[in-house]
Structures are given as C-alpha cells and as structure tokens.
Design a protein around this motif. Structure first.
Motif, short mmCIF file in Angstrom:
data_model
loop_
_atom_site.label_atom_id
_atom_site.label_comp_id
_atom_site.label_asym_id
_atom_site.label_seq_id
_atom_site.Cartn_x
_atom_site.Cartn_y
_atom_site.Cartn_z
N ALA A 74 -4.09 -3.04 13.23
CA ALA A 74 -3.96 -2.68 14.65
C ALA A 74 -2.64 -3.15 15.22
O ALA A 74 -2.00 -2.45 16.01
CB ALA A 74 -5.13 -3.27 15.44
N ALA A 75 -2.20 -4.33 14.83
CA ALA A 75 -0.96 -4.89 15.35
C ALA A 75 0.25 -4.05 14.96
O ALA A 75 1.26 -4.01 15.67
CB ALA A 75 -0.79 -6.32 14.86
N LEU A 76 0.17 -3.36 13.83
CA LEU A 76 1.29 -2.54 13.37
C LEU A 76 1.42 -1.22 14.11
O LEU A 76 2.52 -0.65 14.15
CB LEU A 76 1.12 -2.22 11.87
N LEU A 77 0.32 -0.73 14.66
CA LEU A 77 0.26 0.67 15.07
C LEU A 77 0.60 0.93 16.53
O LEU A 77 0.56 2.08 16.98
CB LEU A 77 -1.14 1.24 14.75
N GLY A 78 0.91 -0.10 17.29
CA GLY A 78 1.33 0.13 18.67
C GLY A 78 0.28 0.86 19.47
O GLY A 78 -0.88 0.46 19.51
N ARG A 79 0.67 1.97 20.11
CA ARG A 79 -0.25 2.69 20.99
C ARG A 79 -1.38 3.38 20.22
O ARG A 79 -2.34 3.85 20.83
CB ARG A 79 0.52 3.73 21.82
N LEU A 80 -1.28 3.44 18.91
CA LEU A 80 -2.34 4.03 18.09
C LEU A 80 -3.30 2.97 17.54
O LEU A 80 -4.13 3.27 16.68
CB LEU A 80 -1.75 4.85 16.94
N LYS A 154 7.82 2.43 8.40
CA LYS A 154 7.16 1.31 9.08
C LYS A 154 7.38 1.38 10.59
O LYS A 154 7.66 0.37 11.25
CB LYS A 154 7.62 -0.03 8.51
N THR A 155 7.21 2.60 11.10
CA THR A 155 7.33 2.86 12.54
C THR A 155 6.07 3.55 13.02
O THR A 155 5.64 4.55 12.41
CB THR A 155 8.54 3.76 12.82
N PRO A 156 5.43 3.09 14.09
CA PRO A 156 4.24 3.78 14.60
C PRO A 156 4.58 5.20 15.05
O PRO A 156 5.66 5.44 15.62
CB PRO A 156 3.82 2.91 15.80
#
Length: 234
Positions: A74-80, A154-156
């Motif tokens: 979850a921390a990696l995915l930003g608004r997703l 590695k970008t949301p």
C-alpha cells in the motif's frame, strides 16, 4: 522454454494468462483454482508444463497481527493504495459470518475488518487450501498493482484500472515488456478487461520468479507457522 501462469480472481471464477519465454501463450477461464493448478501440474509432469503459478490472492496467513506485505504494498502505490486490503490473522478467516470475523479481528488486532476484505473470504480460503497441493515452490502471491508499479519503473500509475486511461496504460506497459495480449480472447473475452490485465501482470511477475529476478514485499519475507513465506512478489 519457461512456462508460467498468472491468475486473477473474477466473478466467473479464475482467469489465467500463460506466458512461454515471457511471451503470451494463451488465456483460459476456470470455475475453481484447483483445476487450473491440476492442469498445470499434469502438463509439467508431461514435460511441457508450467513452472510457476502467480496468484492475485493473499497466500499465507499469520497467527497474530497484520501482514507486513500488505502495508508495504500500500505504501508503494500512492493514490492506488486502496487496492490493497489488510489481511488479518488466520483465525479471522475461520469464521463463517462477517460479524463474527469482524469481532474476532478486533480481539486479535485491535482493529476491525472491512467488508471489502471479507469479500475475499471464499477465494482466499480456496487459494490457501491449494498451497499444499501446488507446493510452496511453485505457487506464489502477487498483487497486479505492485507488478504494474514495477513495470512503470517503480512509479505508481495515475489512473485506476477500471478507467479507459488506466486500462490503456496497463496494456501499454505489458506490451513494452513483451506481453502482447491479443484483441480476441475467446471465452476469456467475457471477463472484465481489468481482470485479464491483472492476470497478465501476475504472469509477468511469475516469469520474474521463474528467472530468479523477483523481489518480495517485505524483504526478507515474514513466515507463517509452517515456515512458508508470507510475501507479495513482483
């Protein structure tokens, strides 16, 4: 030739995308996961089968506490980040009804269980029941949005998967990685497009697992009471 399978849960059951040497080799729909895995195992024994199966479903449950894999994803995915559900301890999933599971979750973790997470219950139990049959060395947990995050450097992603822009972006990322989905998919064509794209992303991660290039969240993984890794691979 390396053959792998990416699997995503859908309303009709489970949709799978197969890659052979990192290229699209077919898609199929099954009402239950065990039959998909059995077909993959039979083909493997026959000399041309699937080496790794990656499934978009939590595999491996802890006895206490929340899984670190979900928090890190979850921390990696930003608004997703809302696409990742927190997975509570194994005892919660043994309850038959949501109200009992929610109460048990509060007892064990101090927090309640969302209805969205409880919506995974039937297929989560099914997938975890397959672990012993498939073998922990062949069946792995993935999360498609984490796979797309990796595919995008590695970008949301900016758009959600059910939107037109989101689906075009995800298909383009897969194509750039060599996973070209055909316009016509037969019976699989009746499956929602985002589920097919998720299965393809799972297959991409499965290919990386088979090649020894995949990474887990968390790194190193947690382990369940049977010593199996509890991690999301990408």
């Amino acid at each position: 030739m390396v053959a792998v399978l990416g699997v995503d849960a859908c309303t009709a059951g489970w949709v799978a995308v197969e890659l052979r040497d990192a290229r699209f080799a077919g898609a199929r729909l099954a009402t239950d996961l065990r039959s998909l895995l059995r077909e993959a195992e039979e083909a493997r024994i026959g000399g041309g089968g699937v080496e790794v199966v990656a499934v978009d479903m939590p595999l491996g449950l802890l006895d206490t506490g929340w899984r670190r894999a979900d928090a890190e994803a979850a921390a990696l995915l930003g608004r997703l980040r809302g696409s990742v559900f927190r997975v509570p301890p194994s005892e919660v999933w043994q309850e038959e009804y949501y109200e009992d599971a929610n109460r048990r979750c509060r007892e064990l973790t101090g927090a309640g269980l969302s209805r969205q997470s409880w919506g995974l219950a039937v297929k989560l139990r099914e997938a975890n029941g397959c672990l012993a049959d498939a073998g922990a060395d062949r069946l792995f947990e993935v999360h498609p949005e984490v796979s797309f995050w990796a595919l995008a450097g590695k970008t949301p992603l900016a758009h959600r998967k059910k939107s037109w822009a989101g689906q075009m972006a995800r298909r383009s990322l897969l194509e750039a990685a060599g996973v070209v989905l055909p316009d016509e998919l037969g019976d699989v064509g009746r499956v929602p497009p985002d589920d097919v794209l998720d299965a393809a992303a799972a297959a991409w991660s499965a290919q990386r697992i088979a090649q020894g290039r995949a990474r887990p969240l968390p790194d190193p993984p947690q382990y369940d009471s049977r010593g199996r890794a509890v991690a999301i691979w990408y």
